[in-house]
Scaffold this active site. Structure first.
Site, PDB file in Angstrom:
ATOM      1  N   ASP A  61       1.015  -0.886  -0.154  1.00  0.00           N
ATOM      2  CA  ASP A  61      -0.025  -0.112   0.047  1.00  0.00           C
ATOM      3  C   ASP A  61       0.670   1.196   0.122  1.00  0.00           C
ATOM      4  O   ASP A  61       2.012   0.983   0.415  1.00  0.00           O
ATOM      5  CB  ASP A  61      -0.891  -0.207   1.182  1.00  0.00           C
ATOM      6  CG  ASP A  61      -1.589   1.484   1.755  1.00  0.00           C
ATOM      7  OD1 ASP A  61      -2.329   1.923   0.792  1.00  0.00           O
ATOM      8  OD2 ASP A  61      -1.120   1.781   2.612  1.00  0.00           O
ATOM      9  N   ASP A  63       0.187   5.060   0.687  1.00  0.00           N
ATOM     10  CA  ASP A  63      -0.021   6.107   1.862  1.00  0.00           C
ATOM     11  C   ASP A  63       0.059   5.527   3.354  1.00  0.00           C
ATOM     12  O   ASP A  63      -0.664   4.584   3.533  1.00  0.00           O
ATOM     13  CB  ASP A  63      -1.545   6.920   1.816  1.00  0.00           C
ATOM     14  CG  ASP A  63      -1.353   7.782   0.309  1.00  0.00           C
ATOM     15  OD1 ASP A  63      -0.482   8.431   0.272  1.00  0.00           O
ATOM     16  OD2 ASP A  63      -2.551   7.851  -0.427  1.00  0.00           O
ATOM     17  N   GLU A 107     -14.233   6.329   6.849  1.00  0.00           N
ATOM     18  CA  GLU A 107     -13.034   5.341   6.160  1.00  0.00           C
ATOM     19  C   GLU A 107     -12.463   4.751   7.661  1.00  0.00           C
ATOM     20  O   GLU A 107     -12.167   3.525   7.357  1.00  0.00           O
ATOM     21  CB  GLU A 107     -11.835   6.031   5.652  1.00  0.00           C
ATOM     22  CG  GLU A 107     -10.839   4.972   5.099  1.00  0.00           C
ATOM     23  CD  GLU A 107      -9.682   5.701   4.675  1.00  0.00           C
ATOM     24  OE1 GLU A 107      -9.333   6.907   4.334  1.00  0.00           O
ATOM     25  OE2 GLU A 107      -8.556   5.328   4.647  1.00  0.00           O
ATOM     26  N   SER A 175      -2.565   1.297  -4.457  1.00  0.00           N
ATOM     27  CA  SER A 175      -3.060   2.405  -3.571  1.00  0.00           C
ATOM     28  C   SER A 175      -4.515   3.254  -4.013  1.00  0.00           C
ATOM     29  O   SER A 175      -4.584   3.172  -5.274  1.00  0.00           O
ATOM     30  CB  SER A 175      -1.802   3.554  -3.824  1.00  0.00           C
ATOM     31  OG  SER A 175      -2.278   4.612  -3.223  1.00  0.00           O
ATOM     32  N   ALA A 176      -5.078   3.494  -2.874  1.00  0.00           N
ATOM     33  CA  ALA A 176      -6.342   4.162  -3.233  1.00  0.00           C
ATOM     34  C   ALA A 176      -5.799   5.620  -3.404  1.00  0.00           C
ATOM     35  O   ALA A 176      -6.770   6.655  -3.193  1.00  0.00           O
ATOM     36  CB  ALA A 176      -7.238   3.784  -2.207  1.00  0.00           C
ATOM     37  N   LYS A 225      -9.675  -2.944  -3.033  1.00  0.00           N
ATOM     38  CA  LYS A 225      -8.329  -3.180  -3.233  1.00  0.00           C
ATOM     39  C   LYS A 225      -8.232  -4.623  -3.143  1.00  0.00           C
ATOM     40  O   LYS A 225      -7.712  -5.322  -2.338  1.00  0.00           O
ATOM     41  CB  LYS A 225      -7.454  -2.440  -2.366  1.00  0.00           C
ATOM     42  CG  LYS A 225      -7.547  -1.210  -2.270  1.00  0.00           C
ATOM     43  CD  LYS A 225      -6.571  -0.320  -1.143  1.00  0.00           C
ATOM     44  CE  LYS A 225      -4.923  -0.392  -1.600  1.00  0.00           C
ATOM     45  NZ  LYS A 225      -4.394   0.565  -0.537  1.00  0.00           N
ATOM     46  N   ASP A 251      -1.867  -0.219   5.906  1.00  0.00           N
ATOM     47  CA  ASP A 251      -2.147   0.177   7.035  1.00  0.00           C
ATOM     48  C   ASP A 251      -3.473   0.182   7.301  1.00  0.00           C
ATOM     49  O   ASP A 251      -4.037   1.026   8.217  1.00  0.00           O
ATOM     50  CB  ASP A 251      -1.349   1.530   7.329  1.00  0.00           C
ATOM     51  CG  ASP A 251      -2.287   2.509   6.357  1.00  0.00           C
ATOM     52  OD1 ASP A 251      -2.468   2.378   5.151  1.00  0.00           O
ATOM     53  OD2 ASP A 251      -2.442   3.802   6.884  1.00  0.00           O
TER      54      ASP A 251
HETATM   55  O1  C5P Z   1      -2.165   4.298  -0.569  1.00  0.00           O
HETATM   56  P1  C5P Z   1      -3.546   4.422   0.159  1.00  0.00           P
HETATM   57  O2  C5P Z   1      -4.394   3.026  -0.520  1.00  0.00           O
HETATM   58  O3  C5P Z   1      -3.141   4.235   1.521  1.00  0.00           O
HETATM   59  O4  C5P Z   1      -4.198   5.617  -0.253  1.00  0.00           O
HETATM   60  C1  C5P Z   1      -5.403   5.791   0.344  1.00  0.00           C
HETATM   61  C2  C5P Z   1      -5.648   6.868   1.337  1.00  0.00           C
HETATM   62  O5  C5P Z   1      -5.711   8.356   0.965  1.00  0.00           O
HETATM   63  C3  C5P Z   1      -6.570   6.397   2.542  1.00  0.00           C
HETATM   64  O6  C5P Z   1      -6.062   6.001   3.721  1.00  0.00           O
HETATM   65  C4  C5P Z   1      -7.251   7.946   2.569  1.00  0.00           C
HETATM   66  O7  C5P Z   1      -7.585   8.545   3.978  1.00  0.00           O
HETATM   67  C5  C5P Z   1      -6.561   8.917   1.870  1.00  0.00           C
HETATM   68  N1  C5P Z   1      -7.348   9.935   1.223  1.00  0.00           N
HETATM   69  C6  C5P Z   1      -7.311  11.171   1.300  1.00  0.00           C
HETATM   70  N2  C5P Z   1      -8.165  12.100   0.616  1.00  0.00           N
HETATM   71  C7  C5P Z   1      -9.038  11.737  -0.116  1.00  0.00           C
HETATM   72  C8  C5P Z   1      -9.234  10.274  -0.481  1.00  0.00           C
HETATM   73  C9  C5P Z   1      -8.374   9.259   0.144  1.00  0.00           C
HETATM   74  O8  C5P Z   1      -6.327  11.614   2.336  1.00  0.00           O
HETATM   75  N3  C5P Z   1      -9.744  12.518  -1.069  1.00  0.00           N
HETATM   76 MG    MG Z   2      -2.608   3.362   3.206  1.00  0.00          MG
END
Ligand code: C5P
Ligand code: MG
Length: 340
Positions: A61, A63, A107, A175-176, A225, A251
């Site tokens: 992952d 972030d 979330e 990654s999301a 995911k 995480d």
């Molecule tokens: O890389 P990862 O999958 O962790 O990325 C997703 C993270 O991005 C989520 O944990 C989410 O809190 C964050 N996010 C954010 N702002 C958004 C959408 C997602 O900070 N608008």
């Molecule tokens: Mg993450």
């Protein structure tokens, strides 16, 4: 760094590497990171080691897994979204923060179900995507956005990427966040990526002038995911399915499913339970889905570096692989894909 042990089933040891992390050292009095190992950890680790480099695939992952939860300048480290939002006009930042205030608690809620969260996350992503498109930001802005960002790699991550490149082990960054942003982060923090590092994430679409005009139709949120849905049609999917063992690092609970659909034999799941409050509230939830849990924004090492060292040592001891058979069929295709 102190040893922290929680419960009889927990094997914990000092996570000394944190002191060497690129991020600022933890404030005095901050709780020490602890490592909690589940009942299947030792057996899965044994199988991953025994499989050697040729059977291994690493999934990260991004972030707050590849990056730290605490930023190098203090406070929360930036996510991909925060990185691009931070340098947009104030009115945009305020709207993004307001959305964050509504959707982030959903979330991370330990009480709400995945089924409830799924459509809510999709609304969040749709609103933020529209907001970013509205700003008229450009591809060129990304470089400066990342340069200014409060973001650092977690200790152990750069070493794992270098190790994987040396051994031609595939790495999937799943990654999301936003793929364009995380790729620029890694370019600035570790340099060019090996061709076997694939980024599977939300993709920005730019027009011929480099202006952001939209996002790729497939939206990846923290709860969508799984490999089958997100990369089943990718040209490298077959190559990844041919790998027997996955080591996955994430995480959030939604990261535990990142290898779903690859059909591998062993998935060793490592979870970072970063937030100190969550470390108390969600430890049982995390230890139920991850084989190893590292708390308090701790480093990936020594867990990851010792594992990779042992995988490498096992491969060095293994007999030379049998020659590739001069016949067609699925086995020959898999071997050829691995040899690339
Ligand atoms: O890389 P990862 O999958 O962790 O990325 C997703 C993270 O991005 C989520 O944990 C989410 O809190 C964050 N996010 C954010 N702002 C958004 C959408 C997602 O900070 N608008
Ligand atoms: Mg993450």
């Amino acid at each position: 760094m102190e040893l922290a042990i929680f419960g009889a089933a927990t094997f914990a040891f000092a996570l000394r590497a944190r002191a060497r992390a690129s991020a600022a050292p933890p404030p005095k009095g901050a709780p020490a990171p602890a490592l909690h190992l589940g009942k299947d950890f030792a057996e899965k680790r044994r199988r991953v080691v025994e499989g050697g480099v040729d059977n291994l695939h690493l999934i990260f992952d991004f972030d707050r897994t590849m990056t730290t939860y605490e930023g190098p300048r203090g406070g929360r480290g930036a996510t991909c979204h925060h990185i691009v939002e931070a340098r947009r006009p104030r009115s945009v930042r305020e709207r993004a923060e307001a959305l964050n205030g509504v959707f982030y608690p959903v979330e991370i809620s330990a009480r709400l179900s995945r089924e409830f969260k799924l459509p809510v996350m999709e609304v969040w992503y749709a609103l933020v995507n529209d907001l970013l498109v509205e700003t008229g930001m450009t591809r060129a802005d990304l470089e400066e956005d990342v340069r200014e960002a409060n973001v650092a790699l977690r200790a152990g991550v750069a070493g794992a990427l270098a190790w994987a490149a040396r051994h031609d082990v595939p790495v999937t960054i799943f990654s999301a966040g936003i793929g364009d942003v995380l790729a620029e982060c890694l370019r600035q923090l570790v340099g060019p990526l090996h061709p076997r590092v694939r980024v599977v994430s939300n993709e920005m679409r730019f027009d011929a002038r480099g202006v952001l005009v939209g996002f790729a139709p497939r939206v990846i949120t923290p709860f969508t995911k799984n490999a089958r849905d997100a990369m089943g049609d990718a040209p490298f999917f077959g190559e990844l399915c041919a790998r027997r063992n996955v080591v996955l690092l994430g995480d959030g609970p939604g990261d535990a499913t990142m290898a779903d659909g690859l059909g591998c034999e062993t998935v060793l799941r490592v979870g970072f339970l970063n937030d100190a409050g969550a470390a108390l509230r969600q430890l049982a939830e995390f230890t139920a889905i991850f084989d190893a849990v590292i708390t308090h924004d701790g480093p990936a090492d020594p867990l990851l570096s010792t594992l990779l060292r042992d995988v490498e040592a096992a491969s060095a001891r293994a007999p030379a692989p049998a020659p590739v058979p001069a016949v067609g069929g699925a086995a020959a295709v898999a071997i050829a894909a691995d040899a690339r």
